[in-house]
Design a protein around this motif. Structure first.
Motif, PDB file in Angstrom:
ATOM      1  N   ARG A   1      -5.163  -5.328  -4.967  1.00  0.00           N
ATOM      2  CA  ARG A   1      -6.402  -4.761  -5.465  1.00  0.00           C
ATOM      3  C   ARG A   1      -6.704  -3.425  -4.798  1.00  0.00           C
ATOM      4  O   ARG A   1      -7.066  -2.449  -5.467  1.00  0.00           O
ATOM      5  N   ASP A   2      -6.541  -3.370  -3.488  1.00  0.00           N
ATOM      6  CA  ASP A   2      -6.842  -2.126  -2.773  1.00  0.00           C
ATOM      7  C   ASP A   2      -5.962  -0.978  -3.255  1.00  0.00           C
ATOM      8  O   ASP A   2      -6.409   0.177  -3.296  1.00  0.00           O
TER       9      ASP A   2
ATOM     10  N   ASP B   1      -4.432  -6.976  -1.177  1.00  0.00           N
ATOM     11  CA  ASP B   1      -3.544  -5.822  -1.014  1.00  0.00           C
ATOM     12  C   ASP B   1      -3.271  -5.144  -2.351  1.00  0.00           C
ATOM     13  O   ASP B   1      -3.301  -3.911  -2.451  1.00  0.00           O
TER      14      ASP B   1
ATOM     15  N   LYS C   1      -8.786   1.272  -4.391  1.00  0.00           N
ATOM     16  CA  LYS C   1      -9.186   2.103  -3.249  1.00  0.00           C
ATOM     17  C   LYS C   1      -8.320   3.342  -3.075  1.00  0.00           C
ATOM     18  O   LYS C   1      -8.816   4.392  -2.663  1.00  0.00           O
TER      19      LYS C   1
ATOM     20  N   GLU D   1       0.802  -1.225   0.000  1.00  0.00           N
ATOM     21  CA  GLU D   1       0.000   0.000   0.000  1.00  0.00           C
ATOM     22  C   GLU D   1       0.832   1.273   0.000  1.00  0.00           C
ATOM     23  O   GLU D   1       0.338   2.354  -0.342  1.00  0.00           O
TER      24      GLU D   1
END
Length: 407
Positions: free
Chosen positions: A89-90, A87, A94, A51
C-alpha cells in the motif's frame, strides 16, 4: 506428460511455495537468481524490499503462494501474503513516484489475486490504485508506457551507486520495453472493475504502439524501442536484455505473445491475436527442434554461447565453443510461451505440439527436491534458478491441471 505426472509436479511446486513462505517470513525481498536454487542464503539486509523502485520480482513468491493456497486449501498461505499489505500500500499511495512499469507484475500477482480469492475490497482498491500509478506513466506523445525511471527524472533517495549511472535512470526518457505487455492486464482488469475506459485506452494505445514498432516483418521482436519524449517521433530500437540491437531475445518473444494473447482476451481485437500468433510462429521457427530456446536466437556464430551480451568471457563455461550453447538456454521463456499458447488456445497443431514438447522438456529441468527453494533451473542463459521462471513453470502446471491463471 500425463495428468498424474502434471499433478505430481504441481503438488511439489505447491509444497515448495509453502516452505518458501516460511523461509521468507516477514521479510519479502527481491531474492536474486541462484545457481543452486537457494534464494535465501544471502544477507536479507542487502536485498531490495517492496519499496525499492528497481524491484520487480517480489510478487512471484506471493503469486506462487496464492496458487498453492487455492490449489491445496492451505489458507495460511493467503494469510502470509496478506501481512505484506502495508508495504504494497505504501508503495503506490505514499511513494508512487518511486515506481516503474513493473506494477503489473507486482500487483496482479499480489493484491488482484488476493481480491479474487478472498473478496477483500481493500485488495481491490490497492490494485486499482496501482493501475492508476501505472497509467500515469503513459506518454501521450509517444503513445506508450515509459518503462524505467521516475517520471520527473529525479533519482530516488537511497539509490545504490551502481544504479545511479545506468540506463534505468539516466537513459530512460521515451523508452518502452517488450516486458510491459505483461503489465497491461492490470490496466484491462482495472477498467473492467471500475467501468472506467481510461485504463483500457492506455493499455490499448501501448499495445498498438508495441504492435507497430516492436514486431519486425519476420515476426521477431526487439527488446525496447525509444521515442522522442517531446515530439513522440520514433528514434529506433534499443536493447538491454537481449544480445544486441537487432537480436531476438527469447523471453521477450514470450512476454509479447502472452501479453498480446491477454490483450485479445480482454478486448476481442483480432489484431492482438494475430500479433501473438505471428510472434509465436517466429519463435517456434527459431527454436527448430529444441523446445527450450537459447536465450537469444541471434547469438553470433563466433560467440555462440555469450551470456547477456555484456561479458567478453564467462567463467562458468567457454562462451566461444558451439557445444556450450546448451548452457545458454532459457527455460523461463519456454514456460512463459507455453502459458501464452494455452491462453490463445489456437487451432494450430504446431503450437499445441510445442506445448507438449516444452512441458516434457521443462520437467527435466525441475528440481524435485522439496528442500531446494528453486523449482526451474537454467533460466535466462545463465544456468541459474530465478523466481520468475519458477512462477511461470508453476502457472503452466496449474493451467494444465485445469486451474485458472491470475491474469
Amino acid at each position: 506428460m500425463d495428468a498424474s505426472e502434471i499433478l505430481r509436479l504441481y503438488d511439489l511446486a505447491c509444497e515448495k511455495a509453502a516452505r518458501n513462505s516460511r523461509k521468507i517470513g516477514a521479510e519479502l525481498r527481491e531474492f536474486p537468481a541462484s545457481e543452486t536454487g537457494d534464494y535465501f542464503s544471502q544477507n536479507r539486509a542487502s536485498l531490495r524490499g517492496i519499496e525499492h523502485i528497481f524491484g520487480w520480482t517480489q510478487s512471484f513468491f506471493t503469486g506462487m503462494a496464492l496458487l498453492a493456497g487455492a490449489h491445496t486449501g492451505n489458507f495460511s498461505l493467503i494469510r502470509w501474503c496478506e501481512r505484506f499489505y502495508p508495504d504494497y500500500r505504501d508503495k503506490v499511495f505514499k511513494t508512487p513516484e518511486n515506481t516503474m512499469h513493473d506494477l503489473g507484475f507486482l500487483y496482479t500477482l499480489y493484491s488482484t489475486m488476493l481480491y479474487k480469492l478472498t473478496g477483500d475490497t481493500a485488495m481491490r482498491d490497492l490494485s486499482i490504485r496501482a493501475a492508476e500509478v501505472l497509467a500515469h506513466r503513459y506518454l501521450p506523445a509517444c503513445r506508450c508506457i515509459r518503462a524505467w525511471g521516475r517520471m520527473d527524472d529525479l533519482l530516488p533517495g537511497g539509490l545504490e551507486e551502481e544504479l545511479k549511472s545506468n540506463n534505468f535512470f539516466t537513459r530512460s526518457k521515451g523508452l518502452a520495453i517488450i516486458d510491459c505487455m505483461m503489465n497491461l492486464p492490470l490496466l484491462f482488469w482495472a477498467s473492467e472493475e471500475t467501468h472506467d475506459p481510461f485504463f483500457r485506452s492506455v493499455a490499448c494505445a501501448h499495445a498498438d504502439t508495441t504492435l507497430r514498432w516492436f514486431i519486425r516483418e519476420d515476426g521477431s521482436v526487439c527488446h525496447a524501442y525509444r521515442f522522442d519524449s517531446d515530439s513522440g517521433e520514433p528514434v529506433g530500437e534499443f536493447n538491454d536484455c537481449g544480445y544486441s540491437v537487432g537480436s531476438f531475445w527469447a523471453r521477450g518473444a514470450a512476454w509479447a505473445v502472452y501479453g498480446f494473447a491477454l490483450a485479445w482476451r480482454y478486448t476481442g481485437f483480432r489484431r492482438y491475436r494475430d500479433a501473438a500468433l505471428k510472434i509465436a510462429h517466429a519463435y517456434l521457427d527459431a527454436c527448430g527442434d529444441a523446445p527450450i530456446p537459447v536465450w537469444d536466437f541471434r547469438l553470433p556464430p563466433d560467440q555462440p554461447a555469450r551470456y547477456g551480451g555484456y561479458e567478453r568471457s564467462w567463467d562458468k563455461w567457454d562462451i566461444t565453443k558451439m557445444e556450450n550453447r546448451i548452457y545458454n538456454v532459457d527455460t523461463s521463456a519456454a514456460a512463459i510461451m507455453s502459458c501464452a499458447i494455452l491462453e490463445l488456445d489456437p487451432d494450430d497443431a504446431g503450437l499445441r505440439n510445442y506445448v507438449n514438447a516444452a512441458v516434457d522438456a521443462l520437467a527435466g529441468y525441475m528440481n524435485t527436491d522439496p528442500d531446494c527453494p528453486g523449482l526451474l533451473a537454467a533460466t535466462n542463459g545463465t544456468n541459474t534458478y530465478g523466481c520468475y521462471g519458477d512462477y511461470f513453470a508453476m502457472e503452466l502446471l496449474a493451467r494444465l491441471h485445469g486451474e485458472a491463471a491470475p491474469w
